[in-house]
Design a protein around this motif. Structure first.
Motif, PDB file in Angstrom:
ATOM      1  N   ARG A 131       0.845  -1.194   0.000  1.00 39.61           N
ATOM      2  CA  ARG A 131       0.000   0.000   0.000  1.00 39.61           C
ATOM      3  C   ARG A 131       0.876   1.238   0.000  1.00 39.61           C
ATOM      4  O   ARG A 131       1.849   1.317   0.756  1.00 39.61           O
ATOM      5  CB  ARG A 131      -0.920   0.020   1.227  1.00 39.61           C
ATOM      6  CG  ARG A 131      -1.992  -1.041   1.166  1.00 39.61           C
ATOM      7  CD  ARG A 131      -2.895  -1.001   2.379  1.00 39.61           C
ATOM      8  NE  ARG A 131      -3.789  -2.156   2.361  1.00 39.61           N
ATOM      9  CZ  ARG A 131      -4.145  -2.855   3.434  1.00 39.61           C
ATOM     10  NH1 ARG A 131      -3.687  -2.516   4.608  1.00 39.61           N
ATOM     11  NH2 ARG A 131      -4.959  -3.882   3.323  1.00 39.61           N
ATOM     12  N   ILE A 133       0.440   5.368   0.460  1.00 42.78           N
ATOM     13  CA  ILE A 133      -0.443   6.457   0.855  1.00 42.78           C
ATOM     14  C   ILE A 133       0.318   7.770   0.677  1.00 42.78           C
ATOM     15  O   ILE A 133       1.428   7.932   1.206  1.00 42.78           O
ATOM     16  CB  ILE A 133      -0.897   6.309   2.325  1.00 42.78           C
ATOM     17  CG1 ILE A 133      -1.738   5.041   2.490  1.00 42.78           C
ATOM     18  CG2 ILE A 133      -1.676   7.545   2.781  1.00 42.78           C
ATOM     19  CD1 ILE A 133      -2.072   4.708   3.935  1.00 42.78           C
ATOM     20  N   SER A 162      -2.365   4.912  -9.057  1.00 43.16           N
ATOM     21  CA  SER A 162      -3.354   3.888  -8.734  1.00 43.16           C
ATOM     22  C   SER A 162      -3.809   3.149  -9.986  1.00 43.16           C
ATOM     23  O   SER A 162      -3.923   1.918  -9.994  1.00 43.16           O
ATOM     24  CB  SER A 162      -4.558   4.529  -8.036  1.00 43.16           C
ATOM     25  OG  SER A 162      -5.585   3.587  -7.822  1.00 43.16           O
ATOM     26  N   THR A 173      -3.287   5.445  -2.503  1.00 45.22           N
ATOM     27  CA  THR A 173      -4.364   6.258  -1.947  1.00 45.22           C
ATOM     28  C   THR A 173      -3.834   7.649  -1.640  1.00 45.22           C
ATOM     29  O   THR A 173      -2.760   7.786  -1.042  1.00 45.22           O
ATOM     30  CB  THR A 173      -4.911   5.631  -0.648  1.00 45.22           C
ATOM     31  OG1 THR A 173      -5.423   4.328  -0.933  1.00 45.22           O
ATOM     32  CG2 THR A 173      -6.005   6.485  -0.034  1.00 45.22           C
ATOM     33  N   ALA A 214      -7.629   3.026   2.617  1.00 46.70           N
ATOM     34  CA  ALA A 214      -6.543   2.304   1.958  1.00 46.70           C
ATOM     35  C   ALA A 214      -6.766   0.796   2.028  1.00 46.70           C
ATOM     36  O   ALA A 214      -6.468   0.068   1.073  1.00 46.70           O
ATOM     37  CB  ALA A 214      -5.208   2.679   2.592  1.00 46.70           C
TER      38      ALA A 214
END
Length: 254
Positions: A131, A133, A162, A173, A214
């Motif tokens: 992930r 962010i 993304s 995210t 997320a």
């Protein structure tokens, strides 16, 4: 146990990301410029029962970016979550011949996230999960000088990232909050007394909602219903109205 790397991790939203990720059981790599403050933050977080690595780096500097990128691509110590949070409020005017403040803002809040996310995404894709962010801002929807411009880049770049990561197991995210109760404005030398109390959001809620978003793979994380409504209105309003709102917001912070 998974590992999360957080830039700008010693204060504000970054410190809250570190706390909540530690509470979720993630080991941490904390990145900041101030070595003493960084080690103090690391010591406090170790008390939560996670391993914490302190990495001193100035993300306005290419060497600093490079050291963090190397850490993100170290296959022997994989990073599963990257939080590109480091940033500051640029206050210089766009018609000021001294552009150093704006240039540093672009380096820290645009170039560094680009470099770090590219490094992280490459390593994460090989493992099939991860992930990323990126902390943008609701300022991306208005025209509040250089800060709005760099956060608009962060927002749109995150959306593009993304899209390119779709199907890889890696998500991106962009967190786009309005005014958050941190030391951000004070450190930037911005007055905030003219901003109504009801518009503020706590860093705890901001980060909690972002992590939940997320988890679900959402591209844009806008905390609270009021800021979602504000983003919708700014997205669809005539640009002349957005310009007027932007001038008013700038006036509230001086």
């Amino acid at each position: 146990m998974s590992t999360a790397l957080v830039t700008g991790a010693t204060a504000g939203i970054g410190a809250e990301f570190a706390r909540q990720l530690a509470a979720r059981g993630h080991d941490l790599v904390l990145v900041a410029r101030d070595a003493a403050r960084l080690e103090a933050s690391a010591t406090a977080l170790r008390a939560l029962g996670v391993r914490v690595e302190a990495l001193v780096a100035d993300l306005a500097d290419r060497d600093g970016m490079g050291r963090v990128a190397e850490r993100l691509t170290d296959a022997s110590r994989p990073v599963d979550v990257l939080v590109n949070n480091a940033g500051f409020g640029t206050t210089g005017r766009l018609d000021d011949p001294d552009t150093s403040d704006q240039e540093r803002g672009i380096a820290v809040m645009a170039v560094a996230p680009l470099v770090l996310a590219a490094a992280a995404a490459s390593a994460m894709k090989q493992r099939g999960h991860g992930r990323i962010i990126n902390v943008a801002s609701l300022s991306a929807w208005i025209t509040q000088g250089g800060y709005s411009a760099v956060k608009a880049y962060a927002k749109v770049w995150s959306e593009g990232l993304s899209a390119q990561l779709a199907g890889s197991g890696v998500t991106a995210t962009a967190l786009c909050p309005g005014w958050v109760r941190t030391e951000f404005h004070q450190r930037a030398g911005l007055e905030s007394g003219g901003i109504p109390s009801w518009v503020w959001v706590d860093a705890e809620r901001c980060v909690r909602e972002c992590l939940e978003h997320a988890d679900r793979g959402k591209v844009l994380s806008i905390p609270t219903k009021r800021w979602k409504v504000a983003a919708f209105v700014l997205q669809h309003a005539p640009r002349s109205l957005v310009h007027g709102i932007s001038r008013r917001v700038a006036g509230m912070q001086h």
